[in-house]
Design a protein around this motif. Sequence first.
Motif, short mmCIF file in Angstrom:
data_model
loop_
_atom_site.label_atom_id
_atom_site.label_comp_id
_atom_site.label_asym_id
_atom_site.label_seq_id
_atom_site.Cartn_x
_atom_site.Cartn_y
_atom_site.Cartn_z
N ARG A 11 2.30 3.53 1.80
CA ARG A 11 3.27 4.30 1.21
C ARG A 11 3.98 3.62 -0.14
O ARG A 11 4.13 4.51 -1.11
CB ARG A 11 4.46 4.91 2.02
CG ARG A 11 3.80 5.85 3.02
CD ARG A 11 4.77 6.16 4.06
NE ARG A 11 6.02 6.62 3.71
CZ ARG A 11 7.18 6.69 4.32
NH1 ARG A 11 7.26 6.03 5.56
NH2 ARG A 11 8.38 6.89 3.63
N ALA A 12 4.55 2.53 -0.15
CA ALA A 12 4.90 1.83 -1.26
C ALA A 12 3.53 1.66 -2.35
O ALA A 12 4.03 1.84 -3.77
CB ALA A 12 5.15 0.33 -0.78
N ASN A 13 2.70 1.36 -1.89
CA ASN A 13 1.48 1.23 -2.94
C ASN A 13 1.37 2.81 -3.83
O ASN A 13 1.05 2.66 -4.68
CB ASN A 13 0.21 0.97 -2.22
CG ASN A 13 0.11 -0.62 -1.88
OD1 ASN A 13 1.05 -1.49 -2.35
ND2 ASN A 13 -0.75 -1.12 -1.02
N GLU A 14 1.30 3.94 -2.94
CA GLU A 14 1.20 5.01 -3.37
C GLU A 14 2.39 5.41 -4.38
O GLU A 14 2.34 5.99 -5.58
CB GLU A 14 0.99 6.11 -2.47
CG GLU A 14 -0.08 6.20 -1.57
CD GLU A 14 -1.48 6.34 -2.49
OE1 GLU A 14 -1.56 7.16 -3.29
OE2 GLU A 14 -2.17 5.57 -2.38
N ALA A 15 3.47 4.97 -3.81
CA ALA A 15 4.61 5.13 -4.98
C ALA A 15 4.44 4.29 -6.40
O ALA A 15 4.69 4.76 -7.35
CB ALA A 15 6.17 4.79 -4.27
N PHE A 16 3.88 3.13 -6.10
CA PHE A 16 3.86 2.43 -7.49
C PHE A 16 2.85 3.05 -8.18
O PHE A 16 2.84 3.00 -9.29
CB PHE A 16 3.33 0.99 -6.79
CG PHE A 16 3.30 -0.01 -8.04
CD1 PHE A 16 4.33 -0.66 -8.40
CD2 PHE A 16 2.01 -0.23 -8.57
CE1 PHE A 16 4.29 -1.67 -9.67
CE2 PHE A 16 1.72 -0.92 -9.88
CZ PHE A 16 2.84 -1.62 -10.05
N LYS A 17 1.62 3.46 -7.70
CA LYS A 17 0.62 4.05 -8.57
C LYS A 17 1.34 5.29 -9.07
O LYS A 17 0.56 5.52 -10.33
CB LYS A 17 -0.41 4.30 -7.62
CG LYS A 17 -1.39 3.31 -7.11
CD LYS A 17 -2.57 3.65 -6.17
CE LYS A 17 -3.20 2.80 -5.40
NZ LYS A 17 -3.95 2.94 -4.37
N SER A 18 2.32 6.01 -8.58
CA SER A 18 2.96 6.80 -8.98
C SER A 18 3.92 6.76 -10.11
O SER A 18 4.75 7.65 -10.52
CB SER A 18 3.21 8.17 -8.10
OG SER A 18 2.50 8.62 -7.20
N LYS A 19 4.10 5.63 -10.47
CA LYS A 19 5.12 5.05 -11.08
C LYS A 19 6.41 5.29 -10.51
O LYS A 19 7.43 5.34 -11.45
CB LYS A 19 4.97 5.38 -12.48
CG LYS A 19 3.65 4.74 -13.23
CD LYS A 19 3.36 5.08 -14.44
CE LYS A 19 2.15 4.66 -15.07
NZ LYS A 19 1.81 4.49 -16.38
N ASP A 20 6.74 5.38 -9.54
CA ASP A 20 7.97 5.64 -8.87
C ASP A 20 8.48 4.18 -8.29
O ASP A 20 8.30 3.91 -6.99
CB ASP A 20 8.15 6.61 -7.89
CG ASP A 20 9.51 6.98 -7.12
OD1 ASP A 20 10.35 6.03 -7.70
OD2 ASP A 20 9.50 8.06 -6.42
#
Length: 143
Positions: free
Chosen positions: A6-15
């Motif tokens: 989930r953190a990786n996804e947030a990072f990819k979304s620039k959140d």
Amino acid sequence: MSLRERANEAFKSKDYSKAIELYTMALEEDGDEERHVILANRAAAYLARNEKDKAESDAKRAIELDKSYLKGYYRLSKTLEAKNKINEAIDVALSGIATDKGLFGSDQSNRKQFLTLKKLARKLAEKLEYEQIKEDLFADDRV
């Protein structure tokens, strides 16, 4: 989906704030064998938020936990570059390259990190040379 994913996804979304929060939660979970990976990822999120000291701390801890994890060296080197500590950034990149010990031949992921780290070291060396030339040329510039 795990906290790290989930953190990786947030990072990819620039959140990046959410990514940092989730990476921190993932670090608090017991028994995680991938602490060095999470720390290196959180370092990238901190760096994206321009929190250079926190990025440096996490990258250093990632390397301490796994001295063969090249992405840790990459994250630390990039952070030091952002802090304009080019000599230190080069030293870290070269340390990572020296630590590799030929692992890139058998591990495709490690091979990519090895080549990326080598490319970064070359870029930093060129930058350092440019900075030195610039200093030499304009040190007495009174214009």
